[in-house]
Design an enzyme around this catalytic site. Structure first.
Site, short mmCIF file in Angstrom:
data_model
loop_
_atom_site.label_atom_id
_atom_site.label_comp_id
_atom_site.label_asym_id
_atom_site.label_seq_id
_atom_site.Cartn_x
_atom_site.Cartn_y
_atom_site.Cartn_z
N ASN A 9 46.01 -3.52 4.07
CA ASN A 9 45.43 -4.75 4.10
C ASN A 9 46.48 -5.92 4.16
O ASN A 9 47.32 -5.98 3.09
CB ASN A 9 44.66 -4.84 2.80
CG ASN A 9 44.03 -5.91 2.18
OD1 ASN A 9 44.00 -6.92 3.02
ND2 ASN A 9 43.70 -6.04 0.94
N TRP A 10 46.35 -6.71 5.12
CA TRP A 10 47.40 -7.48 5.33
C TRP A 10 47.15 -8.97 4.31
O TRP A 10 47.88 -9.75 4.36
CB TRP A 10 47.64 -7.92 6.72
CG TRP A 10 48.33 -6.87 7.54
CD1 TRP A 10 49.09 -5.92 6.74
CD2 TRP A 10 48.58 -6.72 8.88
NE1 TRP A 10 49.95 -5.25 7.89
CE2 TRP A 10 49.48 -5.94 9.04
CE3 TRP A 10 48.41 -7.65 10.16
CZ2 TRP A 10 49.91 -5.35 10.44
CZ3 TRP A 10 48.48 -7.52 11.26
CH2 TRP A 10 49.45 -6.08 11.37
N LYS A 11 45.97 -9.21 3.95
CA LYS A 11 45.38 -10.32 3.14
C LYS A 11 45.77 -11.40 4.11
O LYS A 11 45.54 -11.46 5.26
CB LYS A 11 46.04 -10.07 1.93
CG LYS A 11 45.99 -9.09 1.21
CD LYS A 11 46.36 -8.89 -0.27
CE LYS A 11 46.22 -7.49 -0.93
NZ LYS A 11 46.49 -7.68 -2.46
N HIS A 96 36.78 -6.12 -2.51
CA HIS A 96 38.05 -6.11 -2.79
C HIS A 96 38.05 -6.90 -4.22
O HIS A 96 37.64 -8.14 -4.27
CB HIS A 96 39.13 -6.81 -1.64
CG HIS A 96 40.49 -6.48 -2.13
ND1 HIS A 96 41.18 -7.56 -2.87
CD2 HIS A 96 41.48 -5.76 -1.89
CE1 HIS A 96 42.20 -6.89 -3.21
NE2 HIS A 96 42.48 -6.26 -2.31
N GLU A 98 40.24 -9.03 -5.05
CA GLU A 98 40.56 -10.56 -4.99
C GLU A 98 39.47 -11.42 -4.39
O GLU A 98 39.06 -12.55 -5.05
CB GLU A 98 41.47 -10.77 -3.84
CG GLU A 98 43.16 -10.29 -4.54
CD GLU A 98 44.07 -9.83 -3.65
OE1 GLU A 98 43.81 -10.04 -2.37
OE2 GLU A 98 44.96 -9.26 -4.16
N GLU A 168 41.13 0.83 -6.99
CA GLU A 168 42.09 -0.22 -6.92
C GLU A 168 42.27 -0.75 -8.45
O GLU A 168 41.43 -1.86 -8.66
CB GLU A 168 41.88 -1.27 -5.89
CG GLU A 168 42.10 -0.79 -4.41
CD GLU A 168 42.69 -1.84 -3.65
OE1 GLU A 168 43.75 -1.68 -2.84
OE2 GLU A 168 42.17 -2.85 -3.57
N GLY A 174 49.48 -5.84 -6.52
CA GLY A 174 50.40 -6.56 -6.49
C GLY A 174 51.41 -7.07 -7.54
O GLY A 174 52.03 -8.03 -7.58
N SER A 214 49.95 -1.30 -5.74
CA SER A 214 51.33 -1.15 -5.78
C SER A 214 51.78 0.14 -5.13
O SER A 214 52.82 0.59 -5.89
CB SER A 214 51.87 -1.46 -7.18
OG SER A 214 51.73 -2.79 -7.32
N GLY A 235 48.66 -3.11 0.53
CA GLY A 235 48.95 -4.59 0.63
C GLY A 235 50.24 -4.91 0.72
O GLY A 235 50.72 -4.72 1.86
N GLY A 236 50.95 -5.39 -0.17
CA GLY A 236 52.51 -5.97 0.26
C GLY A 236 53.29 -4.87 0.86
O GLY A 236 53.81 -5.49 1.87
P1 PGA Z 1 49.19 -4.16 -3.07
O1 PGA Z 1 47.76 -4.58 -2.92
O2 PGA Z 1 49.46 -2.85 -2.33
O3 PGA Z 1 50.17 -5.42 -2.92
O4 PGA Z 1 49.20 -3.97 -4.69
C1 PGA Z 1 46.77 -3.54 -2.63
C2 PGA Z 1 45.46 -4.20 -2.31
O5 PGA Z 1 45.02 -5.17 -2.93
O6 PGA Z 1 44.53 -3.31 -1.58
#
Ligand code: PGA
Length: 257
Positions: A9-11, A96, A98, A168, A174, A214, A235-236
């Site tokens: 997930n590149w956001k 998600h 967010e 999640e 994050g 994470s 994500g990250g």
């Molecule tokens: P993260 O994000 O790996 O940066 O914690 C995961 C996500 O939001 O899908």
């Protein structure tokens, strides 16, 4: 046997140029790995380029991070399921945290998006997860159950074949603080139990449940060794080819730590 799935997930990261250089390097590196399905979910603007570079690859699938629940219409700034299909997108992340926290995606909206995705033959990666406050109050199972019931609604067992669930925990996204394998396994088992109840035991058994929050190359292996953890939503650590590749390798069982 559920095939492992690792999704990036590149956001709101990766310009077209950055996406291009990532995909070119990543495709070469990922070469021999056969037993893991990989999904890359770029921001909308990079989807056409990534789609062109992947050229319908079976191994690396294209995903989107969100979509609107209507098929078309006066919804300024939104993207529809048919628009994603046109670009050969196969998966779409729905609900998600967010989106839920920052953009007002309630369970009711998530449920509409979920059903639109299925109708458009996109595979939803439906996200659920509790906040730290909810976990500290011992309510995580209840929260997950409510989110699943309200986000899935009425669905028939056949349609559920294409569904992926992502657990999640909001406090792990994050933050560098991942759930322990035991915490994640317990949550995944409770999600599977709820799916058995609201869809069917057979569907629950087949559904892949990803862990997200994470995930890094250093913890991916132990998380994915748990019986109900069928992959990761990253994500990250998905923004850099090397670290994402290491997570894919961990899913394939290639790296011994
Ligand atoms: P993260 O994000 O790996 O940066 O914690 C995961 C996500 O939001 O899908």
């Amino acid at each position: 046997m559920r095939k492992k799935l690792v999704a990036a997930n590149w956001k709101m990261n990766m310009t077209i140029g950055e996406a291009e250089s990532f995909i070119e390097d990543f495709r070469m590196e990922v070469g021999e790995i056969q037993n893991v399905e990989i999904v890359i979910a770029p921001p909308f603007t990079s989807i056409p380029k990534v789609s062109e570079l992947l050229g319908g690859s079976q191994k690396i699938r294209l995903g989107a991070q969100n979509m609107h629940f209507e098929m078309s219409g006066a919804y300024t700034g939104e993207i529809s399921a048919p628009m994603l299909r046109e670009l050969f997108v196969r998966y779409v992340i729905i609900g998600h945290s967010e989106r839920r926290q920052l953009f007002g995606d309630t369970n009711a909206i998530v449920c509409k998006k979920f059903h639109t995705a299925l109708k458009a033959e996109l595979r939803p990666i439906l996200c659920v997860g509790e906040t730290l406050e909810q976990r500290d109050a011992g309510k995580e199972e209840q929260v997950l159950r409510e989110q699943l019931i309200e986000s899935i609604g009425e669905v028939d067992e056949d349609a559920f074949e294409d569904v992926v669930i992502a657990y999640e925990p909001v406090w792990a996204i994050g933050t560098g603080r991942n759930a322990t394998p035991e915490q994640a396994q317990n949550a995944h088992a409770s999600i599977r139990k709820t799916l058995a109840e609201i869809v069917s035991p057979a569907a629950a058994d087949k559904t892949r449940i990803l862990y997200g929050g994470s995930v890094k190359s250093s913890n991916a292996r132990e998380l994915m060794a748990e019986p109900d953890i069928d992959g990761a939503l990253v994500g990250g650590a998905s923004l850099e080819e090397r670290s994402f590749l290491d997570i894919v390798k961990a899913a394939s069982g290639e790296i011994e730590e």
